[in-house]
Design a protein around this motif. Structure first.
Motif, PDB file in Angstrom:
ATOM      1  N   GLY A  77     -54.733  51.537 -55.787  1.00 44.63           N
ATOM      2  CA  GLY A  77     -55.754  51.027 -56.698  1.00 44.63           C
ATOM      3  C   GLY A  77     -56.924  51.970 -56.909  1.00 44.63           C
ATOM      4  O   GLY A  77     -57.975  51.557 -57.421  1.00 44.63           O
ATOM      5  N   LEU A  78     -56.770  53.252 -56.546  1.00 45.00           N
ATOM      6  CA  LEU A  78     -57.848  54.219 -56.736  1.00 45.00           C
ATOM      7  C   LEU A  78     -57.916  54.693 -58.178  1.00 45.00           C
ATOM      8  O   LEU A  78     -58.972  55.130 -58.645  1.00 45.00           O
ATOM      9  N   GLY A  91     -44.929  42.951 -51.031  1.00 45.55           N
ATOM     10  CA  GLY A  91     -44.436  41.812 -51.792  1.00 45.55           C
ATOM     11  C   GLY A  91     -45.423  41.212 -52.766  1.00 45.55           C
ATOM     12  O   GLY A  91     -45.115  40.195 -53.397  1.00 45.55           O
ATOM     13  N   GLU A  92     -46.605  41.818 -52.928  1.00 51.12           N
ATOM     14  CA  GLU A  92     -47.642  41.282 -53.812  1.00 51.12           C
ATOM     15  C   GLU A  92     -47.913  42.253 -54.963  1.00 51.12           C
ATOM     16  O   GLU A  92     -47.889  43.474 -54.775  1.00 51.12           O
ATOM     17  N   ARG A  93     -48.202  41.685 -56.134  1.00 53.97           N
ATOM     18  CA  ARG A  93     -48.503  42.517 -57.298  1.00 53.97           C
ATOM     19  C   ARG A  93     -49.862  43.188 -57.129  1.00 53.97           C
ATOM     20  O   ARG A  93     -50.831  42.573 -56.677  1.00 53.97           O
ATOM     21  N   MET A  94     -49.910  44.454 -57.513  1.00 53.84           N
ATOM     22  CA  MET A  94     -51.145  45.232 -57.475  1.00 53.84           C
ATOM     23  C   MET A  94     -51.465  45.711 -58.884  1.00 53.84           C
ATOM     24  O   MET A  94     -50.566  45.937 -59.685  1.00 53.84           O
ATOM     25  N   ALA A 142     -55.228  43.077 -54.679  1.00 55.86           N
ATOM     26  CA  ALA A 142     -55.712  44.162 -53.821  1.00 55.86           C
ATOM     27  C   ALA A 142     -56.567  43.652 -52.659  1.00 55.86           C
ATOM     28  O   ALA A 142     -56.470  44.150 -51.537  1.00 55.86           O
ATOM     29  N   ALA A 143     -57.409  42.658 -52.900  1.00 55.40           N
ATOM     30  CA  ALA A 143     -58.302  42.167 -51.848  1.00 55.40           C
ATOM     31  C   ALA A 143     -57.525  41.589 -50.671  1.00 55.40           C
ATOM     32  O   ALA A 143     -57.966  41.675 -49.520  1.00 55.40           O
TER      33      ALA A 143
END
Length: 302
Positions: A49-50, A62-65, A69-70
């Motif tokens: 996420g930079l 397993g999570e969308r970025m 992100a948090a």
């Protein structure tokens, strides 16, 4: 652990990352390779996420970025483009501030976690000197300690052994293998191909923004169809296998043969002494040069 689908990044007219589909599995020790300017660091920065992708999808743990992100980033340890630190503060003070600034860092366990991380990377004995007085290798170790503070499920590392001496490289390699055995997935980019061969179980290779190979390291380093033989009777071996002999250097011979065990049986049955016999396999360097076209960042005079 890391999945990307058609991940793309443009900077104006420059296509830095071109529709990359990564698949880093739980438990992998994954080496991310490619020439300078191939898009490795841009890809890693998008994962964390930079920088934002121009298009495509990213999943971490397993999570969308970057949507989650948090929640996800506190479970990831990262060191990208060298370790970051306040140069006028000590290593311990830097780690304390880093831990306090992020979500999920427990103040009650902070000191113990800092000491454990420093011990893991070989900095347990550091004093109060500021980071600006550290050697490059010490700063690199401190960056690794920062990545390990919260016992991450996933480590994302950019050139983690940069600046370390051979002993330090060996120590960090052993540390990453032990962390991996304990359940941490390791994703690292490196120019040290020999280290990747020693450390990684899978590799992905990028060239000019595209993922050109993703495979198990053992599969990539396949047999060449040649056997390396060392024998005090090298002249007799060469004479016996003349039609299969590729080269000879003193007692060392390179023989065209697909089965080292069968070749050894044949030579021993003929009364020839064999000191060693080994199937030749491709090096990772050969593989990288093949799939990237031996690209270079040289700028020669006309």
């Amino acid at each position: 652990m890391i999945v990307t689908r058609a991940l793309t990044k443009r900077y104006g007219s420059v296509l830095a990352v071109d529709a990359v589909d990564l698949n880093v599995r739980d438990g992998d020790r994954y080496g991310f390779l490619g020439p300078n300017g191939s898009g490795k660091t841009t890809t890693v920065r998008m994962l964390l996420g930079l920088v934002f992708a121009t298009s495509g999808e990213i999943e971490l743990l397993g999570e969308r970025m970057p949507r989650n992100a948090a929640e996800v980033l506190p479970r990831i340890g990262a060191m990208v483009e060298g370790p970051a630190a306040y140069p006028h503060l000590s290593g311990r003070r830097n780690l304390s501030l880093l831990d306090a600034s992020g979500p999920g860092g427990s103040r009650r366990t902070r000191r113990a976690r800092i000491e454990e991380a420093l011990e893991q990377v070989g900095l347990a004995g550091i004093d109060r000197r500021p980071v600006k007085a550290y050697s490059l290798g010490m700063r690199q170790r401190l960056g690794l300690a920062a990545a390990l503070l919260r016992k991450p499920r996933l480590l994302v590392l950019d050139e983690p052994t940069n600046g370390l001496d051979p002993k330090g490289i060996h120590e960090i390699r052993d540390l990453l293998i032990e962390l991996n055995k304990a359940g941490t997935t390791v994703f690292l980019s490196s120019h040290l191909l020999s280290e990747v061969e020693h450390l990684c179980t899978r590799v992905g290779i990028v060239d000019r923004g595209r993922l050109v190979l993703e495979e198990e390291l053992d599969t990539v380093r396949g047999a060449t169809g040649l056997v390396e033989v060392r024998s005090p009777d090298a002249a007799d071996v060469a004479s016996m296998l003349n039609g299969q002999l590729v080269s000879r250097d003193g007692e060392n011979l390179l023989i065209r043969h697909g089965d080292p065990a069968a070749l050894n049986t044949t030579l021993v049955a003929a009364g020839l002494r064999i000191a060693s016999i080994t199937e030749q396999r491709r090096t990772l360097e050969q593989v990288v040069l093949e799939v990237t076209g031996a690209g270079s960042d040289r700028v020669d005079a006309p």
